[in-house]
Design an enzyme around this catalytic site. Structure first.
Site, short mmCIF file in Angstrom:
data_model
loop_
_atom_site.label_atom_id
_atom_site.label_comp_id
_atom_site.label_asym_id
_atom_site.label_seq_id
_atom_site.Cartn_x
_atom_site.Cartn_y
_atom_site.Cartn_z
N HIS A 82 0.87 -1.19 0.00
CA HIS A 82 0.00 0.00 0.00
C HIS A 82 0.90 1.24 0.00
CE1 HIS A 82 -3.32 2.57 0.72
NE2 HIS A 82 -3.61 2.28 1.98
N HIS A 137 -2.77 -2.59 -9.70
CA HIS A 137 -3.73 -1.97 -8.79
C HIS A 137 -4.98 -2.82 -8.73
CE1 HIS A 137 -6.31 1.09 -6.99
NE2 HIS A 137 -5.17 1.63 -6.58
N ASP A 176 2.84 5.22 -7.39
CA ASP A 176 3.99 5.13 -6.51
C ASP A 176 5.34 5.45 -7.13
OD1 ASP A 176 2.78 4.62 -3.98
OD2 ASP A 176 1.98 2.85 -4.95
C1 LIG Z 1 -1.45 -3.41 -5.89
C2 LIG Z 1 -1.57 -4.92 -5.77
C3 LIG Z 1 -1.39 -5.31 -4.29
C4 LIG Z 1 -2.97 -5.33 -6.25
O1 LIG Z 1 -3.14 -6.66 -5.94
P1 LIG Z 1 -4.38 -7.53 -6.48
O2 LIG Z 1 -5.48 -6.67 -6.91
O3 LIG Z 1 -4.66 -8.53 -5.44
O4 LIG Z 1 -3.79 -8.18 -7.78
P2 LIG Z 1 -3.44 -9.68 -7.96
O5 LIG Z 1 -2.42 -10.08 -6.93
O6 LIG Z 1 -4.71 -10.47 -8.02
O7 LIG Z 1 -2.74 -9.66 -9.37
C5 LIG Z 1 -3.23 -10.34 -10.52
C6 LIG Z 1 -2.05 -10.99 -11.21
O8 LIG Z 1 -1.07 -10.01 -11.54
C7 LIG Z 1 0.16 -10.31 -10.87
N1 LIG Z 1 0.69 -9.05 -10.35
C8 LIG Z 1 0.00 -8.04 -9.75
N2 LIG Z 1 0.81 -7.02 -9.45
C9 LIG Z 1 2.03 -7.39 -9.88
C10 LIG Z 1 3.30 -6.74 -9.84
N3 LIG Z 1 3.44 -5.53 -9.33
N4 LIG Z 1 4.35 -7.41 -10.36
C11 LIG Z 1 4.21 -8.64 -10.89
N5 LIG Z 1 3.03 -9.30 -10.96
C12 LIG Z 1 1.97 -8.68 -10.45
C13 LIG Z 1 -0.22 -11.25 -9.73
O9 LIG Z 1 0.88 -12.08 -9.37
C14 LIG Z 1 -1.35 -12.02 -10.34
O10 LIG Z 1 -0.79 -12.97 -11.22
P3 LIG Z 1 -1.50 -14.41 -11.39
O11 LIG Z 1 -2.89 -14.15 -11.85
O12 LIG Z 1 -0.65 -15.13 -12.38
O13 LIG Z 1 -1.45 -15.05 -10.03
C15 LIG Z 1 -0.52 -5.63 -6.66
O14 LIG Z 1 -0.68 -5.22 -7.99
C16 LIG Z 1 0.90 -5.35 -6.19
O15 LIG Z 1 1.42 -6.06 -5.33
N6 LIG Z 1 1.58 -4.28 -6.77
C17 LIG Z 1 2.91 -3.93 -6.33
C18 LIG Z 1 2.83 -3.09 -5.06
C19 LIG Z 1 2.32 -1.68 -5.33
O16 LIG Z 1 2.79 -0.99 -6.21
N7 LIG Z 1 1.35 -1.28 -4.50
C20 LIG Z 1 0.79 0.06 -4.55
C21 LIG Z 1 -0.56 0.08 -5.15
S1 LIG Z 1 -1.10 1.75 -5.34
#
Ligand SMILES: CC(C)(COP(=O)(O)OP(=O)(O)OC[C@H]1O[C@@H](n2cnc3c(N)ncnc32)[C@H](O)[C@@H]1OP(=O)(O)O)[C@@H](O)C(=O)NCCC(=O)NCCS
Length: 511
Positions: free
Chosen positions: A297, A336, A392
């Site tokens: 986050h 996201h 970010d």
């Molecule tokens: C923001 C975040 C937590 C959203 O999570 P979410 O909605 O639960 O998304 P998911 O984990 O379901 O992601 C869907 C797919 O994309 C992948 N994915 C999502 N974000 C990713 C990232 N930053 N890098 C690599 N793969 C990613 C997941 O591994 C998943 O793959 P799969 O379907 O093969 O298992 C996630 O995108 C993330 O961890 N981003 C990096 C941290 C970040 O920048 N956070 C700030 C957000 S404002």
């Protein structure tokens, strides 16, 4: 049998046939949502092999770990269109606000629902800015942290600490309904805490900054903007008539505005969940701050820069991307839960970055960031998963402005106080028409919710042991294995030496 009932259903409804019982249920659809409580009426008798803990006779439960498709409030504050990649604060596009408004004006909008007039804004900003000063004893509190304490640990604690000075705003001491009555006195009490929390957020953050630099604290200045005052409180030493650079002041204000609210993110949800127990707002904000600190986050802006430092140079980007695809690394700053095409804030961040880099010079990590962006945007893995840059990457601006890495989440938390408070205060509008009937909709807002606050208490699906009898220690068979016994940990330092020492009641132990 129940099929005949289908004809009776109203248009905007969902008909559910429970195959266990043959019963049919008609559930109203309001605003494209169904109340989860409607499923409680779907009871069935226990199957012979079924676990009692399933509580089948008490009705169906709705399972949604991670809140993937559960609406927990009805809100009028922010709307995010994840497909279009747009964000609206009280209906206004975020781009328009970033261009024309200020963080404090947008704060008024988010909390009270309309853009303020000149006199309204004067009163609001005067109240907020007037609350910047802390009690003199706060110095002792800040000095009690270790020199290398993460500033988010300090800030989180500081919000709870602040609450200890505001006993008149503590429902545990003054009565449970001090914020919920909705009368003039209760509204004024609520707004006073809002002024205080927004006004002091910059002061607490600046104190967390200064204590680690070994600097004396300064009194918040007068006649500077919200972010101007924040910069002053962090940077002013002994110079006369110190005025922060207006471009940096404006850039920080735009970034603050972008971070002010983002509907029900993890930290806003935490604030509401915590606030639903009717705890004081300072404790609720401290809880939100803790939630924001996590690297998924608000901690992501810090994680982005740590990631870029690890990558080092553009040539290393392809190997990093491959490691991400193998799930050995995380690509921070991408992806996201809601945005699936682009994050509108990321475009404003880019524009702001150009303005800042013009006077600070470009950050040395910029080229690596650009190479990473380019590589990810054309890679099948990211395209298929619809992963785009989020807000970010603003960490690059903070770095160019000279802030230490671990301070970046603080620069997110301070403006987000506004969004947390807007949600905490939000009034409910529960009047809904369903057919020609008026319907009570069981969604919850917070303090100004009609009928009082409902505590947020989710359900669980219990899959643990069934009822069993206590066995005295001598008669137990050891249950062993990873995750089911306490871990063996490595001791170092004083514990190691103390374990080897002998003293009354203890012989020397082997390590
Ligand atoms: C923001 C975040 C937590 C959203 O999570 P979410 O909605 O639960 O998304 P998911 O984990 O379901 O992601 C869907 C797919 O994309 C992948 N994915 C999502 N974000 C990713 C990232 N930053 N890098 C690599 N793969 C990613 C997941 O591994 C998943 O793959 P799969 O379907 O093969 O298992 C996630 O995108 C993330 O961890 N981003 C990096 C941290 C970040 O920048 N956070 C700030 C957000 S404002």
């Amino acid at each position: 049998m129940g099929r005949t009932l289908v004809t009776e259903r109203l248009n905007n409804s969902l008909t559910v046939l429970d195959n266990r019982t043959g019963k049919v249920f008609t559930i109203p659809i309001v605003d494209n949502s169904i109340p989860a409580t409607a499923f409680k009426a779907m009871t069935a008798s226990m199957a012979s092999e079924e676990r009692a803990e399933n509580e089948t006779e008490k009705g169906l439960r709705v399972a949604d770990g991670g809140f993937l498709n559960t609406a927990v409030i009805r809100s009028q504050i922010t709307f995010i269109d994840g497909e279009a990649g747009s964000e609206y604060n009280r209906g206004y596009p975020i781009e328009q606000l970033a261009l024309h408004s200020t963080h404090l004006e947008t704060a008024y909008l988010l909390i009270y629902g309309a853009l303020p007039t000149v006199p309204q804004f004067e009163i609001f900003s005067k109240e907020v800015m007037h609350h910047g000063v802390t009690h003199a004893d706060a110095e002792l509190f800040f000095r009690s942290f270790r020199y290398d304490a993460h500033p988010m640990a300090i800030l989180t604690s500081a919000f709870a600490y602040l609450g200890s000075y505001c006993s008149e705003a503590n429902p545990s001491l003054q009565g449970q309904n001090i914020f919920t009555k909705g009368d003039e006195a209760s509204l004024a009490r609520m707004d006073k805490q809002i002024y205080r929390l927004i006004g002091k957020a910059t002061t607490l953050a600046a104190m967390a900054y200064r204590v680690r630099q070994g600097r004396e604290f300064v009194t918040p200045p007068t006649n500077l903007s919200y972010t101007g005052s924040f910069l002053y409180q962090m940077d002013h030493m002994s110079e006369e008539n110190y005025v922060p650079n207006p471009i940096l002041e404006k850039a920080l204000d735009v970034l603050f505005l972008l971070h002010a609210d983002h509907e029900l993110n993890a930290s806003a949800t935490t604030v509401l969940q915590t606030g639903s127990s009717l705890v004081d707002p300072y404790s609720a904000i401290a809880a939100g701050c803790a939630s924001l600190y996590g690297p998924l986050h608000g901690g992501a802006n810090e994680a982005v820069i740590r990631m870029l430092i690890t990558i080092g140079k553009p040539e290393n980007v392809p190997a990093f991307i491959e490691a991400v695809k193998k799930r050995e690394k995380v690509l921070s700053g991408f992806g996201h839960r809601v945005y699936k095409t682009s994050d509108p804030r990321s475009f404003i961040v880019r524009k702001t970055a150009d303005e800042v880099f013009n006077i600070t010079g470009k950050d040395e990590l910029l080229e690596t960031a650009m190479a990473l962006h380019e590589a990810a945007m054309k890679d099948k893995y990211f395209i298929e998963r619809r992963l785009a840059p989020n807000v970010d990457f603003c960490g690059l601006i903070y770095r160019a402005m000279g802030f230490p890495l671990d301070f970046f989440p603080v620069l997110f938390a301070v403006p987000r106080v506004v969004g947390w408070l807007a949600h905490w205060r939000q009034a409910s509008i529960i009047e809904q028409l369903y057919g020609n009937k008026s319907l009570i909709v069981t969604f919850f807002q917070m303090m100004l919710q009609e009928g009082g606050v409902k505590i947020w208490r989710p359900r669980q699906i219990y899959i643990g042991a069934g009822k069993r009898e206590y066995v005295p220690i001598g008669g137990r068979v050891a249950v062993e294995g990873p995750k089911v016994t306490p871990s063996v940990v490595v001791h170092s330092g004083i514990t190691k030496r103390t374990n080897l020492a002998t003293f009354k009641g203890k012989a020397a132990a082997k390590l």
